[in-house]
Design an enzyme around this catalytic site. Sequence first.
Site, PDB file in Angstrom:
ATOM      1  CG  LEU A 188      61.210  98.509  70.406  1.00 49.72           C
ATOM      2  CD1 LEU A 188      60.330  98.679  69.189  1.00 49.72           C
ATOM      3  CD2 LEU A 188      61.850  97.112  70.422  1.00 49.72           C
ATOM      4  CB  CYS A 238      62.749 111.917  77.018  1.00 45.97           C
ATOM      5  SG  CYS A 238      63.979 113.053  76.398  1.00 45.97           S
ATOM      6  CB  SER A 277      69.268 107.832  68.230  1.00 45.49           C
ATOM      7  OG  SER A 277      68.221 107.281  68.986  1.00 45.49           O
ATOM      8  CG  ASN A 336      69.740 107.084  83.070  1.00 42.47           C
ATOM      9  OD1 ASN A 336      70.591 106.325  83.509  1.00 42.47           O
ATOM     10  ND2 ASN A 336      69.601 107.335  81.778  1.00 42.47           N
ATOM     11  CB  CYS A 392      59.821 110.151  74.584  1.00 37.69           C
ATOM     12  SG  CYS A 392      60.041 109.967  72.809  1.00 37.69           S
TER      13      CYS A 392
HETATM   14  S1  SF4 Z   1      64.784 113.975  72.693  1.00 39.17           S
HETATM   15 FE1  SF4 Z   1      64.485 111.886  71.859  1.00 39.17          FE
HETATM   16  S2  SF4 Z   1      63.715 110.669  73.587  1.00 39.17           S
HETATM   17 FE2  SF4 Z   1      63.495 112.856  74.150  1.00 39.17          FE
HETATM   18  S3  SF4 Z   1      61.380 113.432  73.555  1.00 39.17           S
HETATM   19 FE3  SF4 Z   1      62.714 113.912  71.813  1.00 39.17          FE
HETATM   20  S4  SF4 Z   1      62.667 112.074  70.508  1.00 39.17           S
HETATM   21 FE4  SF4 Z   1      61.880 111.465  72.527  1.00 39.17          FE
END
Ligand code: SF4
Length: 364
Positions: free
Chosen positions: A219, A120, A195, A294, A117
């Site tokens: 999402l 992240c 999650s 953030n 992602c």
């Molecule tokens: S930790 Fe969660 S938000 Fe970060 S890359 Fe992995 S799945 Fe995506």
Amino acid sequence: MVVNLLGKPADELRAILESLGEPAYRGAQIYHALYRERRFDFAAMTNLPASLRKRLPQEVVIALPEIVRRYPSADKTVRYVVRLTEAKPARVEVVFMPEDDRQTICISTQAGCAVDCQFCLTAALGLKRNLSAGEMIGQVLVALEDNHAALKPQTNVVLMGQGEPLLNYDAVMGALGILLDPNGMAISPKHVTVSTSGILPAIERLAEEKVRPKLAISLNASSNQQRDQIMPINRKYPLEKLLDGCRRYPLRPWEWLTFEYVLLGGFNDSPDDARRVIGLLGNLRAKVNLIPWNPGQLPFERPDPVRVEEFRKVLLDKGMLAFVRHSRGQDVMAACGQLALLESVPGSTERRFSRALAGDSLEV
Ligand code: SF4
């Protein structure tokens, strides 16, 4: 290799004790001592006979994660870096968030993450390895023990740290089996949340489980075109398929699906985005957690607070439950999307990438 008892279900502990020539019920007694009494030293397991307490350390171990560093935040959140030594050594993060009437512990399910992602920091680590059930349970236990003097009666656990839980399905279910077991950690399913970025086959598998936690879906976008840009997993499980799976997900009477929506300033935070989110989720029993981005090392903007409120209002006006969640522990890089073993100095703006992000190995 010496067997680590942590993370083993009660029936496996019984089998292990039987293999040592002991009655099977000794395994159930150890399970009780570990998870109901939180005793991690065989010598302190007073429900076992003295001879067995003396013998067990020669045969098996209870290997808790080791706290390498604590980062206490001004808001009382603590980010821990812990060292794991089962299988290939690795470091992950655990976040402890105290509140007036409860504590919430955010645990990691993988070291690093492969899902990539774009908002992240964990993604920058890549996937190092999956964690075992014992390594996940161990994170909860060390966070509780480290704060034992100030614990509130209720503990919430969220599997939202490093990693995509549903890509480490069996170990996650092993850990949940102990967390949710009335004879184990005895945490209500209402207080445990997994999650996911949207791993559809695993969501369908979770739907079939007798014992399961609450489910939150990340999402973060109002269209496939937008989600493809920040969550490559969307190309594999696009919104229409993912949300169809969510519609088929068997919610319990008390349960709502949670959709997390990280608001990235100027990217996905317009009123039109909010209207499209309603179109996507309108016929689901769902609530939306809006998480203003953030600020960190990644090239996104913090959303304007006025736009955040406008976004929420569009959802509320259409009857959708929507909350703004300000991540805790931002000053110590403990907030959503910030877990990447970064070093930080509480109370200062100094944040720097650890060796891991500089390309060195995470191995310890
Ligand atoms: S930790 Fe969660 S938000 Fe970060 S890359 Fe992995 S799945 Fe995506």
